[in-house]
Structure formats: C-alpha cells, structure tokens
Design a protein around this motif. Structure first.
Motif, mmCIF file in Angstrom:
data_model
loop_
_atom_site.group_PDB
_atom_site.id
_atom_site.type_symbol
_atom_site.label_atom_id
_atom_site.label_comp_id
_atom_site.label_asym_id
_atom_site.label_seq_id
_atom_site.Cartn_x
_atom_site.Cartn_y
_atom_site.Cartn_z
ATOM 1 N N GLY A 149 -54.686 73.301 59.142
ATOM 2 C CA GLY A 149 -53.298 72.870 59.075
ATOM 3 C C GLY A 149 -52.388 74.067 58.886
ATOM 4 N N LEU A 150 -51.089 73.831 58.957
ATOM 5 C CA LEU A 150 -50.131 74.929 58.863
ATOM 6 C C LEU A 150 -49.314 74.882 57.572
ATOM 7 C CD1 LEU A 150 -48.842 75.106 62.552
ATOM 8 C CD2 LEU A 150 -50.553 76.543 61.412
ATOM 9 N N SER A 151 -49.643 73.972 56.670
ATOM 10 C CA SER A 151 -48.945 73.972 55.384
ATOM 11 C C SER A 151 -49.244 75.268 54.648
ATOM 12 C CB SER A 151 -49.379 72.790 54.532
ATOM 13 O OG SER A 151 -50.720 72.957 54.096
ATOM 14 N N LEU A 152 -48.394 75.621 53.711
ATOM 15 C CA LEU A 152 -48.629 76.833 52.935
ATOM 16 C C LEU A 152 -49.957 76.751 52.196
ATOM 17 C CD1 LEU A 152 -47.726 79.570 51.880
ATOM 18 C CD2 LEU A 152 -46.362 78.387 50.136
ATOM 19 N N ARG A 153 -50.277 75.585 51.656
ATOM 20 C CA ARG A 153 -51.546 75.431 50.939
ATOM 21 C C ARG A 153 -52.731 75.671 51.871
ATOM 22 N NH1 ARG A 153 -53.221 73.507 46.318
ATOM 23 N NH2 ARG A 153 -51.154 72.711 45.766
ATOM 24 N N ALA A 154 -52.693 75.079 53.072
ATOM 25 C CA ALA A 154 -53.808 75.227 54.006
ATOM 26 C C ALA A 154 -53.952 76.676 54.456
ATOM 27 C CB ALA A 154 -53.600 74.309 55.214
ATOM 28 N N CYS A 155 -52.831 77.328 54.733
ATOM 29 C CA CYS A 155 -52.884 78.723 55.180
ATOM 30 C C CYS A 155 -53.361 79.638 54.059
ATOM 31 C CB CYS A 155 -51.519 79.166 55.685
ATOM 32 S SG CYS A 155 -50.995 78.348 57.216
ATOM 33 N N ALA A 156 -52.909 79.376 52.838
ATOM 34 C CA ALA A 156 -53.336 80.195 51.703
ATOM 35 C C ALA A 156 -54.833 80.034 51.459
ATOM 36 C CB ALA A 156 -52.547 79.820 50.455
ATOM 37 N N GLU A 157 -55.326 78.804 51.547
ATOM 38 C CA GLU A 157 -56.758 78.581 51.360
ATOM 39 C C GLU A 157 -57.562 79.285 52.447
ATOM 40 O OE1 GLU A 157 -57.162 74.361 51.225
ATOM 41 O OE2 GLU A 157 -56.506 74.200 49.125
ATOM 42 N N ALA A 158 -57.089 79.249 53.690
ATOM 43 C CA ALA A 158 -57.786 79.927 54.775
ATOM 44 C C ALA A 158 -57.801 81.435 54.581
ATOM 45 C CB ALA A 158 -57.130 79.569 56.114
ATOM 46 N N ALA A 159 -56.756 81.952 53.916
ATOM 47 C CA ALA A 159 -56.678 83.386 53.661
ATOM 48 C C ALA A 159 -57.426 83.792 52.403
ATOM 49 C CB ALA A 159 -55.209 83.814 53.536
ATOM 50 N N GLY A 160 -58.006 82.831 51.699
ATOM 51 C CA GLY A 160 -58.752 83.134 50.487
ATOM 52 C C GLY A 160 -57.877 83.465 49.304
ATOM 53 N N LEU A 161 -56.656 82.948 49.285
ATOM 54 C CA LEU A 161 -55.744 83.216 48.175
ATOM 55 C C LEU A 161 -55.944 82.171 47.084
ATOM 56 C CD1 LEU A 161 -52.515 84.056 50.211
ATOM 57 C CD2 LEU A 161 -54.186 85.639 49.232
ATOM 58 N N PRO A 162 -55.899 82.579 45.818
ATOM 59 C CA PRO A 162 -56.112 81.640 44.709
ATOM 60 C C PRO A 162 -54.947 80.679 44.565
ATOM 61 C CG PRO A 162 -55.494 83.802 43.876
ATOM 62 C CD PRO A 162 -55.695 83.958 45.346
ATOM 63 N N VAL A 223 -44.962 66.621 40.831
ATOM 64 C CA VAL A 223 -46.076 65.684 40.918
ATOM 65 C C VAL A 223 -47.111 66.221 41.901
ATOM 66 C CG1 VAL A 223 -46.744 63.350 41.567
ATOM 67 C CG2 VAL A 223 -44.576 63.748 40.376
ATOM 68 N N GLU A 224 -48.374 66.222 41.509
ATOM 69 C CA GLU A 224 -49.437 66.671 42.404
ATOM 70 C C GLU A 224 -49.739 65.588 43.437
ATOM 71 O OE1 GLU A 224 -50.771 69.618 42.548
ATOM 72 O OE2 GLU A 224 -49.492 70.279 40.898
ATOM 73 N N GLY A 225 -50.398 65.996 44.509
ATOM 74 C CA GLY A 225 -50.825 65.041 45.516
ATOM 75 C C GLY A 225 -49.735 64.561 46.431
ATOM 76 N N ASN A 226 -48.634 65.317 46.554
ATOM 77 C CA ASN A 226 -47.549 64.872 47.417
ATOM 78 C C ASN A 226 -47.377 65.808 48.600
ATOM 79 O OD1 ASN A 226 -46.578 67.078 46.099
ATOM 80 N ND2 ASN A 226 -44.842 66.067 45.130
ATOM 81 N N ASP A 227 -48.480 66.317 49.142
ATOM 82 C CA ASP A 227 -48.412 67.265 50.247
ATOM 83 C C ASP A 227 -47.716 66.684 51.469
ATOM 84 O OD1 ASP A 227 -51.576 69.026 49.754
ATOM 85 O OD2 ASP A 227 -49.643 69.126 48.722
ATOM 86 N N GLN A 228 -47.894 65.377 51.714
ATOM 87 C CA GLN A 228 -47.271 64.792 52.883
ATOM 88 C C GLN A 228 -45.756 64.879 52.783
ATOM 89 O OE1 GLN A 228 -48.384 60.781 53.708
ATOM 90 N NE2 GLN A 228 -47.075 60.595 55.496
ATOM 91 N N GLY A 229 -45.221 64.526 51.619
ATOM 92 C CA GLY A 229 -43.782 64.629 51.440
ATOM 93 C C GLY A 229 -43.309 66.061 51.476
ATOM 94 N N ARG A 230 -44.099 66.983 50.928
ATOM 95 C CA ARG A 230 -43.739 68.398 50.927
ATOM 96 C C ARG A 230 -43.644 68.925 52.354
ATOM 97 N NH1 ARG A 230 -41.159 72.660 49.832
ATOM 98 N NH2 ARG A 230 -42.266 74.521 49.239
ATOM 99 N N ARG A 231 -44.574 68.522 53.205
ATOM 100 C CA ARG A 231 -44.513 68.962 54.586
ATOM 101 C C ARG A 231 -43.250 68.463 55.266
ATOM 102 N NH1 ARG A 231 -50.153 67.998 54.520
ATOM 103 N NH2 ARG A 231 -49.865 65.905 55.331
ATOM 104 N N MET A 232 -42.849 67.239 54.937
ATOM 105 C CA MET A 232 -41.660 66.675 55.562
ATOM 106 C C MET A 232 -40.443 67.537 55.285
ATOM 107 S SD MET A 232 -39.824 63.056 54.766
ATOM 108 C CE MET A 232 -39.333 63.613 53.123
#
Length: 241
Positions: A149-162, A223-232
């Motif tokens: 995915g292209l979210s910041l979280r997905a890109c950071a995880e792919a880059a191995g960032l904590p 609130v955690e778990g709101n990635d869908q809204g964050r992407r919007m």
C-alpha cells in the motif's frame, strides 16, 4: 491579520530573495478538519527541517485554531477543548514562512499538504511560490519492493522503520523525514540549490509578539485502528473534493 494588513505590510514587492542561508528540505505534515483544502482548515501542522545531507536541523509543531469545527476527532485525536490556547493560522504564518523559505518542500503525498498550506495563506492574501517538491509516497512506490500500500504506515514498514505516534503531525513528519532519507536518490542537489534561490513573501510578526506554538504533548493519542479514515484525509488530491 487581515489580507489588507498583510499586503500593506509587505511593501512594493512583498518578496525577499532566496539564497539567504537556508538549504535543504522542509518536511511537512498537516492534520485538517476534512479532506478539502478549499472547504476545510488546518488543525495541526509540523515541520522537520533537514540539511542537504538529510540530517535533522530542527522540529516545529503546533495545534492550530481552525476558527470552526475541528472535524474528525476519531482520526486526528484533537477536540475543541484542546485548542483553547492554540494560535490561529495567521498568527503563525510569518514564522512558518521563515521555516519553509529556501527549502525543498517534502511530504507524504506532498501535494495534499501544500494545497492546505496554500489555501491557508491564500486566505491571508499571500501566494506561496512554486518550489521544488519531493513526495515520499511516490519515492516509496518506485524504490521500495512490496510496500503493501501507499499509506505512510505501509511505506514505513516496507522501509524497515520502527513505529511512531501516527495520526499526529509531528509523528508523521518525523517518519516522513526518515522515509525520505531512505528513498531519496542520489543527485538531488540541483533541487536544493533551485529551492534556495526562489523568492518568498515576507510577513510581519503579529503584534505585540509572535504567537506561541502549542504542541499536543499532553493530549490523548488519536484513536488507533482508523487507517481507512486517515487515508481519506491524507491522500485527497490537491484541493480535495
């Protein structure tokens, strides 16, 4: 500060030349009251300054009084009561220009962040100059394998960032800066020099003194778990819907 007051204070040209000493990148992130830069307002912003070698020079963040509803608290974690001491955008606009001046503008989907900043300055009668931009979302898409995915979280995880404090302007800006350092290709010095030479508007500090930037250190986390809204919010196109 009204648009008329701003224009009057700028003088004949309202510009100062580039080459004043700032070099590098300004990594920005904004939290907003909605997805449209035309209809919604900035409620929090952060800037991480990097030198041309991508070393951190400084971090700045503040809540911003949107002068209206705060929007999706379930996404950004900010409530109206949290903004009682927050400055309005016009009160931080001069200092923010000073942070951005002379630098390449960087962000995760940077066009969205720029659209909100341009809209806020436009309400003050100020036009942001066209400057070189670098988007970590696009860099990650090209340079990282299997981002998921292209979210910041997905890109950071792919880059191995904590992990980090997501859904906060400063947390996201810090992670974007680390992602930029991981993904920026060699040979970007030309954009840095181009940015340093661009003329910028100059704004007077609000009387009687510059407004204090108010961080959200003491606020509850979003609130955690709101990635869908964050992407919007984060990935709306320039200007939003």
């Amino acid at each position: 500060m009204s648009p008329g007051q701003v224009r009057g204070a700028l003088g004949a040209s309202g510009l100062i030349p580039g080459g004043t000493g700032a070099r590098g990148y300004a990594v920005v992130d904004v939290e907003a009251t909605g997805s449209s830069s035309r209809r919604h307002r900035v409620v929090e912003l952060a800037v991480v300054l990097l030198d041309p070698a991508l070393r951190t020079q400084g971090e700045f963040s503040t809540l911003v009084d949107p002068e209206g509803p705060v929007g999706p608290t379930h996404i950004h974690g900010i409530e109206a009561a949290d903004l009682l001491a927050a400055p309005r955008f016009g009160q931080i606009a001069p200092r923010l220009l000073g942070l951005l001046r002379g630098r390449v503008l960087a962000g995760h989907n940077v066009g969205c962040d720029r659209a909100f900043l341009a809209a806020e300055y436009g309400r003050l009668g100020v036009t942001l100059p066209a400057v070189p931009e670098v988007c970590t979302m696009r860099l990650a898409e090209r340079r990282l394998a299997r981002t998921g995915g292209l979210s910041l979280r997905a890109c950071a995880e792919a880059a191995g960032l904590p992990g980090w404090e997501s859904h906060t302007a400063l947390g996201d800006a810090r992670t974007t800066a680390r992602l930029l350092a991981r993904c920026l290709p060699e040979g970007a010095a030309g954009a840095v020099e181009e940015a340093a030479a661009i003329e910028w508007p100059v704004l007077p500090c609000p009387a009687p003194a510059p407004a204090r930037w108010v961080g959200r250190d003491a606020l509850p986390r979003a609130v955690e778990g709101n990635d869908q809204g964050r992407r919007m919010v984060s990935y709306a196109g320039n200007g939003g819907a």
